[in-house]
Design a protein around this motif. Structure first.
Motif, PDB file in Angstrom:
ATOM      1  N   LEU A   1     -55.802 -10.092  -3.681  1.00  0.00           N
ATOM      2  CA  LEU A   1     -54.343 -10.086  -3.721  1.00  0.00           C
ATOM      3  C   LEU A   1     -53.816  -9.424  -2.461  1.00  0.00           C
ATOM      4  O   LEU A   1     -54.400  -8.454  -1.965  1.00  0.00           O
ATOM      5  CB  LEU A   1     -53.844  -9.326  -4.952  1.00  0.00           C
ATOM      6  CG  LEU A   1     -54.223  -9.880  -6.335  1.00  0.00           C
ATOM      7  CD1 LEU A   1     -53.649  -8.991  -7.426  1.00  0.00           C
ATOM      8  CD2 LEU A   1     -53.734 -11.303  -6.508  1.00  0.00           C
ATOM      9  N   LYS A   2     -52.698  -9.929  -1.945  1.00  0.00           N
ATOM     10  CA  LYS A   2     -52.187  -9.422  -0.672  1.00  0.00           C
ATOM     11  C   LYS A   2     -50.711  -9.069  -0.781  1.00  0.00           C
ATOM     12  O   LYS A   2     -49.928  -9.808  -1.385  1.00  0.00           O
ATOM     13  CB  LYS A   2     -52.386 -10.462   0.428  1.00  0.00           C
ATOM     14  CG  LYS A   2     -53.846 -10.853   0.667  1.00  0.00           C
ATOM     15  CD  LYS A   2     -53.957 -11.928   1.727  1.00  0.00           C
ATOM     16  CE  LYS A   2     -55.409 -12.311   1.975  1.00  0.00           C
ATOM     17  NZ  LYS A   2     -56.005 -13.035   0.850  1.00  0.00           N
ATOM     18  N   VAL A   3     -50.345  -7.937  -0.173  1.00  0.00           N
ATOM     19  CA  VAL A   3     -48.961  -7.469  -0.138  1.00  0.00           C
ATOM     20  C   VAL A   3     -48.623  -7.167   1.319  1.00  0.00           C
ATOM     21  O   VAL A   3     -49.287  -6.350   1.962  1.00  0.00           O
ATOM     22  CB  VAL A   3     -48.765  -6.193  -0.979  1.00  0.00           C
ATOM     23  CG1 VAL A   3     -47.330  -5.694  -0.859  1.00  0.00           C
ATOM     24  CG2 VAL A   3     -49.127  -6.450  -2.441  1.00  0.00           C
ATOM     25  N   GLY A   4     -47.601  -7.824   1.841  1.00  0.00           N
ATOM     26  CA  GLY A   4     -47.263  -7.576   3.234  1.00  0.00           C
ATOM     27  C   GLY A   4     -45.923  -8.142   3.623  1.00  0.00           C
ATOM     28  O   GLY A   4     -45.202  -8.717   2.803  1.00  0.00           O
ATOM     29  N   THR A   5     -45.576  -7.961   4.866  1.00  0.00           N
ATOM     30  CA  THR A   5     -44.384  -8.565   5.440  1.00  0.00           C
ATOM     31  C   THR A   5     -44.828  -9.678   6.384  1.00  0.00           C
ATOM     32  O   THR A   5     -45.966  -9.688   6.859  1.00  0.00           O
ATOM     33  CB  THR A   5     -43.550  -7.533   6.210  1.00  0.00           C
ATOM     34  OG1 THR A   5     -44.382  -6.913   7.202  1.00  0.00           O
ATOM     35  CG2 THR A   5     -42.994  -6.467   5.279  1.00  0.00           C
ATOM     36  N   ASP A   6     -43.931 -10.592   6.660  1.00  0.00           N
ATOM     37  CA  ASP A   6     -44.227 -11.721   7.540  1.00  0.00           C
ATOM     38  C   ASP A   6     -44.076 -11.254   8.989  1.00  0.00           C
ATOM     39  O   ASP A   6     -42.959 -11.086   9.478  1.00  0.00           O
ATOM     40  CB  ASP A   6     -43.269 -12.870   7.219  1.00  0.00           C
ATOM     41  CG  ASP A   6     -43.600 -14.142   7.987  1.00  0.00           C
ATOM     42  OD1 ASP A   6     -44.162 -14.051   9.088  1.00  0.00           O
ATOM     43  OD2 ASP A   6     -43.273 -15.240   7.473  1.00  0.00           O
TER      44      ASP A   6
ATOM     45  N   ALA B   1     -43.496   1.968   3.961  1.00  0.00           N
ATOM     46  CA  ALA B   1     -44.607   2.664   3.299  1.00  0.00           C
ATOM     47  C   ALA B   1     -44.737   2.252   1.842  1.00  0.00           C
ATOM     48  O   ALA B   1     -45.813   2.378   1.253  1.00  0.00           O
ATOM     49  CB  ALA B   1     -44.401   4.177   3.404  1.00  0.00           C
ATOM     50  N   TYR B   2     -43.649   1.736   1.248  1.00  0.00           N
ATOM     51  CA  TYR B   2     -43.736   1.352  -0.164  1.00  0.00           C
ATOM     52  C   TYR B   2     -44.535   0.066  -0.404  1.00  0.00           C
ATOM     53  O   TYR B   2     -44.710  -0.346  -1.547  1.00  0.00           O
ATOM     54  CB  TYR B   2     -42.364   1.260  -0.814  1.00  0.00           C
ATOM     55  CG  TYR B   2     -41.350   0.319  -0.201  1.00  0.00           C
ATOM     56  CD1 TYR B   2     -41.524  -1.052  -0.194  1.00  0.00           C
ATOM     57  CD2 TYR B   2     -40.172   0.825   0.338  1.00  0.00           C
ATOM     58  CE1 TYR B   2     -40.581  -1.908   0.344  1.00  0.00           C
ATOM     59  CE2 TYR B   2     -39.215  -0.017   0.884  1.00  0.00           C
ATOM     60  CZ  TYR B   2     -39.423  -1.386   0.884  1.00  0.00           C
ATOM     61  OH  TYR B   2     -38.483  -2.225   1.413  1.00  0.00           O
ATOM     62  N   LEU B   3     -45.084  -0.544   0.639  1.00  0.00           N
ATOM     63  CA  LEU B   3     -46.049  -1.628   0.422  1.00  0.00           C
ATOM     64  C   LEU B   3     -47.208  -1.133  -0.433  1.00  0.00           C
ATOM     65  O   LEU B   3     -47.752  -1.868  -1.258  1.00  0.00           O
ATOM     66  CB  LEU B   3     -46.580  -2.148   1.763  1.00  0.00           C
ATOM     67  CG  LEU B   3     -45.622  -2.885   2.690  1.00  0.00           C
ATOM     68  CD1 LEU B   3     -46.359  -3.302   3.964  1.00  0.00           C
ATOM     69  CD2 LEU B   3     -45.007  -4.104   2.018  1.00  0.00           C
ATOM     70  N   SER B   4     -47.592   0.126  -0.221  1.00  0.00           N
ATOM     71  CA  SER B   4     -48.710   0.700  -0.984  1.00  0.00           C
ATOM     72  C   SER B   4     -48.393   0.779  -2.466  1.00  0.00           C
ATOM     73  O   SER B   4     -49.264   0.555  -3.317  1.00  0.00           O
ATOM     74  CB  SER B   4     -49.046   2.092  -0.451  1.00  0.00           C
ATOM     75  OG  SER B   4     -47.933   2.978  -0.577  1.00  0.00           O
TER      76      SER B   4
ATOM     77  N   VAL C   1     -50.685  -9.561 -16.415  1.00  0.00           N
ATOM     78  CA  VAL C   1     -49.583 -10.225 -15.731  1.00  0.00           C
ATOM     79  C   VAL C   1     -50.146 -11.178 -14.682  1.00  0.00           C
ATOM     80  O   VAL C   1     -51.111 -10.853 -13.977  1.00  0.00           O
ATOM     81  CB  VAL C   1     -48.655  -9.192 -15.058  1.00  0.00           C
ATOM     82  CG1 VAL C   1     -47.574  -9.882 -14.222  1.00  0.00           C
ATOM     83  CG2 VAL C   1     -48.028  -8.287 -16.102  1.00  0.00           C
ATOM     84  N   LYS C   2     -49.561 -12.354 -14.565  1.00  0.00           N
ATOM     85  CA  LYS C   2     -49.966 -13.306 -13.536  1.00  0.00           C
ATOM     86  C   LYS C   2     -49.297 -12.902 -12.223  1.00  0.00           C
ATOM     87  O   LYS C   2     -48.180 -13.319 -11.922  1.00  0.00           O
ATOM     88  CB  LYS C   2     -49.577 -14.730 -13.943  1.00  0.00           C
ATOM     89  CG  LYS C   2     -50.120 -15.806 -13.014  1.00  0.00           C
ATOM     90  CD  LYS C   2     -49.831 -17.190 -13.541  1.00  0.00           C
ATOM     91  CE  LYS C   2     -50.315 -18.275 -12.576  1.00  0.00           C
ATOM     92  NZ  LYS C   2     -51.752 -18.172 -12.282  1.00  0.00           N
ATOM     93  N   VAL C   3     -49.989 -12.100 -11.453  1.00  0.00           N
ATOM     94  CA  VAL C   3     -49.459 -11.558 -10.207  1.00  0.00           C
ATOM     95  C   VAL C   3     -49.625 -12.598  -9.096  1.00  0.00           C
ATOM     96  O   VAL C   3     -50.679 -13.238  -9.000  1.00  0.00           O
ATOM     97  CB  VAL C   3     -50.203 -10.259  -9.830  1.00  0.00           C
ATOM     98  CG1 VAL C   3     -49.747  -9.738  -8.474  1.00  0.00           C
ATOM     99  CG2 VAL C   3     -49.993  -9.205 -10.905  1.00  0.00           C
ATOM    100  N   PRO C   4     -48.613 -12.804  -8.251  1.00  0.00           N
ATOM    101  CA  PRO C   4     -48.766 -13.747  -7.133  1.00  0.00           C
ATOM    102  C   PRO C   4     -49.942 -13.359  -6.239  1.00  0.00           C
ATOM    103  O   PRO C   4     -50.185 -12.178  -5.997  1.00  0.00           O
ATOM    104  CB  PRO C   4     -47.436 -13.619  -6.380  1.00  0.00           C
ATOM    105  CG  PRO C   4     -46.467 -13.103  -7.387  1.00  0.00           C
ATOM    106  CD  PRO C   4     -47.258 -12.205  -8.292  1.00  0.00           C
ATOM    107  N   ALA C   5     -50.651 -14.364  -5.746  1.00  0.00           N
ATOM    108  CA  ALA C   5     -51.793 -14.093  -4.868  1.00  0.00           C
ATOM    109  C   ALA C   5     -51.351 -13.455  -3.562  1.00  0.00           C
ATOM    110  O   ALA C   5     -52.098 -12.668  -2.965  1.00  0.00           O
ATOM    111  CB  ALA C   5     -52.547 -15.392  -4.596  1.00  0.00           C
ATOM    112  N   ALA C   6     -50.152 -13.794  -3.101  1.00  0.00           N
ATOM    113  CA  ALA C   6     -49.607 -13.206  -1.872  1.00  0.00           C
ATOM    114  C   ALA C   6     -48.164 -12.794  -2.129  1.00  0.00           C
ATOM    115  O   ALA C   6     -47.342 -13.636  -2.509  1.00  0.00           O
ATOM    116  CB  ALA C   6     -49.687 -14.190  -0.723  1.00  0.00           C
ATOM    117  N   ILE C   7     -47.879 -11.522  -1.963  1.00  0.00           N
ATOM    118  CA  ILE C   7     -46.533 -10.991  -2.183  1.00  0.00           C
ATOM    119  C   ILE C   7     -45.910 -10.717  -0.819  1.00  0.00           C
ATOM    120  O   ILE C   7     -46.353  -9.840  -0.081  1.00  0.00           O
ATOM    121  CB  ILE C   7     -46.585  -9.703  -3.026  1.00  0.00           C
ATOM    122  CG1 ILE C   7     -47.176 -10.010  -4.413  1.00  0.00           C
ATOM    123  CG2 ILE C   7     -45.190  -9.097  -3.161  1.00  0.00           C
ATOM    124  CD1 ILE C   7     -47.442  -8.773  -5.254  1.00  0.00           C
ATOM    125  N   ASP C   8     -44.901 -11.502  -0.492  1.00  0.00           N
ATOM    126  CA  ASP C   8     -44.222 -11.382   0.793  1.00  0.00           C
ATOM    127  C   ASP C   8     -42.994 -10.501   0.601  1.00  0.00           C
ATOM    128  O   ASP C   8     -42.023 -10.905  -0.041  1.00  0.00           O
ATOM    129  CB  ASP C   8     -43.825 -12.778   1.287  1.00  0.00           C
ATOM    130  CG  ASP C   8     -43.236 -12.753   2.694  1.00  0.00           C
ATOM    131  OD1 ASP C   8     -43.306 -11.696   3.338  1.00  0.00           O
ATOM    132  OD2 ASP C   8     -42.707 -13.800   3.122  1.00  0.00           O
TER     133      ASP C   8
END
Length: 376
Positions: A147-152, A289-292, A306-313
């Motif tokens: 799973l990935k959490v980031g900005t574009d 910092a709240y990406l963490s 919960v069905k969490v998105p594979a990539a959270i933009d």
């Protein structure tokens, strides 16, 4: 064995010993136990680890503080039982060893800020295969099972470049401060900006400057470029320390305050604010910092079914001339990154958790702008 190899071996051994000590008194919940109550699954006493490239930078230190705050809240709710951060010291081999040790020590959740986009993929896939929830944030691996959490980052560069083009009415010479060469985030930001500049032939990049993400060396690098091109009408910069270096140099040289783009580095924000009355204008965004926290909340949500998105933009915020006062903190150190609060409802929306009562705090504040309504 050379000295560097010896230091690496000692660091790996120390890291593994630390993991054994940390986990000796922690009992992992039975992840295979069947819930026959018909109620949604509930995370209980999760064993959480964060593997990061380095904790030495101000951004990483602020991220750890931010993450620890959410860990404490989730611990109070009985969802997290233990948490440990592991600093790989910019050594990818050590980071792989730390992650593999967490697999052996039966962690439930591994958060990762990847030191390499590809080298960590095998060990992270090994963790997922072992039933561990793995969520990456900030610097992301390429593995599709994580799973990935980031900005574009491409959009980051594009947004700043669009603003600079508008500020210059589509014409003029500019200097581009792109940071260290060959880093994924910086390369993506520059690619986004370059695509914008390519559509505007009136904008000419007269020099591209690579430098460390530190004010003093960046200032020296920019001063040299500026001496060669004293008539530039603007500066593209995707990072806060770079922008602080640019603006400081402009002030010291001749106070000709051309538009500059940047990031939410407080040293840049404070200097920007001090020069607003003289007509200086800028645009900045942030790698918050709240990406963490979003990563941790996503991991907990997935453990609860919960069905969490594979990539959270995570949308990019905009710091403008109009809202700068809400971010710049005159009494805080330069080397901090002020950011808005992010309400729990927004976190839930991003990770796909259904809204409902009793799901935690109304908002989470971090940095020096705690308690301000989120701007995302």
């Amino acid at each position: 064995m050379n000295a560097r190899s010896v230091r690496g071996a000692v660091a790996v051994a120390a890291s593994l010993c630390a993991l054994v000590a940390l986990s000796a008194c922690t009992v992992r919940p039975d992840a295979g136990a069947e819930d026959v109550s018909g109620a949604p699954a509930q995370a209980r006493n999760l064993k959480v680890g964060w593997s990061t490239t380095s904790l030495t930078t101000a951004w990483m230190s602020q991220t750890l503080t931010t993450l620890q705050g959410d860990v404490d809240r989730l611990r109070s709710a009985g969802k997290v039982g233990s948490f440990q951060a592991f600093d790989a010291g910019d050594d990818t081999t050590l980071q792989i060893a730390q992650i593999r040790a967490m697999i052996r020590q039966t962690y439930d959740v591994i958060l990762v800020d990847a030191g390499s986009p590809t080298a960590l993929d095998p060990v992270l896939e090994e963790a997922v295969a072992a039933g561990i929830t793995v969520v990456a944030f900030d610097s992301l691996p390429t593995s599709p099972v994580v799973l990935k959490v980031g900005t574009d980052q491409w959009a980051w560069g594009s947004m700043l470049a669009d603003w600079l083009v508008d500020a210059l009415d589509g014409r003029g010479d500019i200097i581009a401060m792109t940071g260290p060469a060959g880093t994924t985030g910086r390369d993506d930001r520059w690619a986004g900006a370059a695509a914008v500049f390519a559509r505007h032939p009136g904008i000419r990049v007269v020099e591209t400057v690579h430098s460390a993400n530190s004010v003093d060396p960046a200032a020296r690098a920019f001063a040299s470029a500026y001496a060669r091109h004293p008539d530039v009408r603007g500066v593209f910069s995707p990072g806060g320390t770079l922008s602080a270096a640019v603006l400081r140099t402009l002030v010291e040289e001749d106070d000709r305050l051309v538009p500059v783009t940047g990031e939410n580095y407080n040293g840049f924000l404070k200097l920007w604010r001090s020069k607003q009355a003289e007509g200086f204008s800028a645009l900045a965004t942030a790698q918050p910092a709240y990406l963490s926290v979003i990563a941790l909340e996503a991991a907990v949500a997935q453990r609860e079914g919960v069905k969490v998105p594979a990539a959270i933009d995570v949308p990019l915020l905009e710091i403008t001339d109009d809202n700068l006062a809400r971010y710049a903190e005159p009494g805080a150190p330069d080397d901090t990154y002020p950011v808005d609060a992010l309400p729990q409802a927004r976190i839930d929306q991003l990770i796909g958790r259904p809204a409902g009562p009793g799901q935690g705090r109304a908002g989470v504040g971090w940095g020096w702008a705690e308690g301000v309504v989120a701007n995302v």
